[in-house]
Scaffold this motif. Structure first.
Motif, PDB file in Angstrom:
ATOM      1  N   LEU A 225       0.689  -1.194   0.029  1.00  0.00           N
ATOM      2  CA  LEU A 225       0.104   0.026  -0.070  1.00  0.00           C
ATOM      3  C   LEU A 225       0.984   1.372   0.059  1.00  0.00           C
ATOM      4  O   LEU A 225       0.136   2.358  -0.080  1.00  0.00           O
ATOM      5  N   GLY A 226       2.144   1.168   0.151  1.00  0.00           N
ATOM      6  CA  GLY A 226       3.021   2.236   0.195  1.00  0.00           C
ATOM      7  C   GLY A 226       3.003   3.082   1.260  1.00  0.00           C
ATOM      8  O   GLY A 226       3.546   4.068   1.637  1.00  0.00           O
ATOM      9  N   GLY A 227       2.876   2.561   2.549  1.00  0.00           N
ATOM     10  CA  GLY A 227       2.734   3.301   4.040  1.00  0.00           C
ATOM     11  C   GLY A 227       2.123   2.264   4.885  1.00  0.00           C
ATOM     12  O   GLY A 227       1.458   1.515   4.632  1.00  0.00           O
ATOM     13  N   THR A 228       2.190   2.748   6.083  1.00  0.00           N
ATOM     14  CA  THR A 228       1.068   2.241   7.264  1.00  0.00           C
ATOM     15  C   THR A 228      -0.223   2.613   7.120  1.00  0.00           C
ATOM     16  O   THR A 228      -0.675   3.426   6.448  1.00  0.00           O
ATOM     17  N   TYR A 229      -1.066   1.433   7.628  1.00  0.00           N
ATOM     18  CA  TYR A 229      -2.341   1.671   7.129  1.00  0.00           C
ATOM     19  C   TYR A 229      -3.272   1.461   8.459  1.00  0.00           C
ATOM     20  O   TYR A 229      -3.603   0.403   8.752  1.00  0.00           O
ATOM     21  N   PRO A 230      -3.351   2.434   9.331  1.00  0.00           N
ATOM     22  CA  PRO A 230      -4.093   2.264  10.506  1.00  0.00           C
ATOM     23  C   PRO A 230      -5.482   1.678  10.110  1.00  0.00           C
ATOM     24  O   PRO A 230      -6.157   2.135   9.404  1.00  0.00           O
ATOM     25  N   ALA A 231      -5.957   0.754  10.916  1.00  0.00           N
ATOM     26  CA  ALA A 231      -6.770  -0.072  10.343  1.00  0.00           C
ATOM     27  C   ALA A 231      -7.921  -0.104  11.645  1.00  0.00           C
ATOM     28  O   ALA A 231      -8.728   0.524  11.990  1.00  0.00           O
ATOM     29  N   SER A 232      -7.561  -1.399  12.213  1.00  0.00           N
ATOM     30  CA  SER A 232      -8.819  -1.738  13.629  1.00  0.00           C
ATOM     31  C   SER A 232      -8.552  -0.427  14.728  1.00  0.00           C
ATOM     32  O   SER A 232      -7.336  -0.288  14.860  1.00  0.00           O
ATOM     33  N   SER A 233      -9.631  -0.068  14.706  1.00  0.00           N
ATOM     34  CA  SER A 233      -9.731   1.017  15.771  1.00  0.00           C
ATOM     35  C   SER A 233     -11.169   1.263  16.452  1.00  0.00           C
ATOM     36  O   SER A 233     -12.054   0.432  16.240  1.00  0.00           O
ATOM     37  N   LEU A 234     -11.219   2.180  17.361  1.00  0.00           N
ATOM     38  CA  LEU A 234     -12.557   2.361  18.033  1.00  0.00           C
ATOM     39  C   LEU A 234     -13.111   3.822  17.530  1.00  0.00           C
ATOM     40  O   LEU A 234     -12.391   4.847  17.752  1.00  0.00           O
ATOM     41  N   TYR A 235     -14.412   3.612  16.914  1.00  0.00           N
ATOM     42  CA  TYR A 235     -14.806   4.861  16.433  1.00  0.00           C
ATOM     43  C   TYR A 235     -16.223   5.027  16.678  1.00  0.00           C
ATOM     44  O   TYR A 235     -16.822   4.213  17.286  1.00  0.00           O
ATOM     45  N   VAL A 236     -16.532   6.343  16.891  1.00  0.00           N
ATOM     46  CA  VAL A 236     -17.896   6.806  17.283  1.00  0.00           C
ATOM     47  C   VAL A 236     -18.260   7.858  16.475  1.00  0.00           C
ATOM     48  O   VAL A 236     -17.667   8.565  15.750  1.00  0.00           O
ATOM     49  N   GLN A 237     -19.699   8.363  16.611  1.00  0.00           N
ATOM     50  CA  GLN A 237     -19.984   9.280  15.769  1.00  0.00           C
ATOM     51  C   GLN A 237     -19.631  10.716  16.488  1.00  0.00           C
ATOM     52  O   GLN A 237     -19.487  10.937  18.033  1.00  0.00           O
TER      53      GLN A 237
END
Length: 342
Positions: A225-237
């Motif tokens: 992908l050409g770089g780090t790819y932050p993926a799994s995370s905790l997200y909210v509205q």
């Protein structure tokens, strides 16, 4: 006589009232009810989302005074829909949804980043390995993803795009994860597909599939992908976050504590904390897959510096709705709460 009795009665009532008041103020304060938060996980048994159940198992939610209910959907896009519908307060899923949703006029924000890489692997069925040697060979093939609009779908489209294959030149089939993905490979319903650990290790052990693109570590992710790819995370509205900063701070503390646990304990020790149904009859395979996955987790829950730009580049590479919109990356995540954790 009556006057003296009346005065005595009044004094007695006053004394009783005083004692009652003292007993109320001197008694231990009742503990506040735990704050209820429901979190939807895009596939709770996936190792990329391990911090969700592990935090619960370690009791860190309760330590923060939170009553957390973990629910699971097989694909991140389904978890996202539950969040937007207001059925849950948070999602454990891929960060890239926050960018995709901003392009659609919806605001969500990642507040803890678990994975600095996707942890995803494009697997090719062993029966197809002789003809599919890279993503340049998927023309006319059927590729498995967890769900349409999922992060596996995003990454599949981008990897094909990088190799000159447009989305009209192959078919995408939503097959879920875990056992349903394995069944799709074994039944020849897909020629290749994207999945995570421990499914990857199960397919390699059985010999039903081989690795085509490996994004389980930083080196493999940068190559793909050409770089780090932050993926799994905790997200909210974002609207929920504006009015629930206390809950957000407690969630951040609990999850960062778990991330630190992951980096200070062995795979065997971590696996011992998990429910037995997570590894079934093959605990050794689960431990092996977990050991291989540990480097993908962040130590502090912070967004990698080059991460958002890489994710935006990937999504804009094949998604016109992202490419043609101005995306304000500063509104897709915040380190505010993890920065407060000591």
């Amino acid at each position: 006589m009556n006057h003296a009795f009346s005065r005595s009665a009044r004094l007695t009532k006053f004394a009783l009232a005083s004692c009652l008041a003292l007993s109320v103020f001197s008694s231990p304060a009742k503990a506040a009810d735990p704050q209820k938060v429901t979190i939807m996980v895009g596939g709770i048994t996936k190792l990329i989302y391990l911090p969700a159940r592990l935090t619960e198992q370690l009791g860190y939610f309760k330590d923060e005074g939170l009553d957390v209910e973990l629910l699971s959907q097989p694909a991140g896009v389904d978890a996202e829909n539950e969040l937007l519908a207001g059925a849950v307060q948070a999602v454990v899923g891929f960060y890239d949804h926050s960018i995709d949703l901003q392009a659609k006029g919806k605001e969500v924000r990642a507040i803890v980043v678990f994975g600095q890489v996707p942890g995803e692997v494009e697997m090719v069925a062993s029966s197809q390995a002789a003809t599919i040697k890279s993503m340049a060979d998927v023309k006319g093939k059927t590729l498995g993803v967890t769900g349409l609009g999922s992060s596996t779908n995003f990454l599949t489209q981008y990897l094909a795009h990088l190799n000159g294959i447009s989305s009209s030149q192959y078919s995408v089939l939503p097959v879920g994860a875990d056992n349903s993905f394995i069944a799709a490979i074994k039944q020849n319903r897909i020629d290749a597909g994207m999945t995570t650990e421990p499914t990857v290790s199960q397919l390699l052990k059985s010999g039903d599939a081989k690795v085509l693109v490996d994004m389980r570590d930083v080196a493999g992710t940068r190559a793909a992908l050409g770089g780090t790819y932050p993926a799994s995370s905790l997200y909210v509205q974002s609207a929920w976050l504006d009015t629930h900063k206390d809950e957000a701070a407690k969630l951040a503390r609990a999850f960062v504590r778990t991330l630190q646990y992951l980096h200070t304990h062995s795979a065997d020790e971590i696996a011992a904390q998990m429910p037995k149904d997570y590894y079934g009859s093959d605990k050794a395979l689960y431990v092996s897959a977990l050991k291989a996955s540990l480097p993908m987790y962040t130590v502090d829950g912070k967004m990698p510096a080059d991460g958002p730009d890489t994710v935006l580049k990937v999504l804009a590479g094949f998604n016109p709705s992202v490419k043609d919109k101005h995306i304000d990356l500063s509104r897709t995540f915040t380190n505010q709460f993890v920065n407060q954790v000591k």
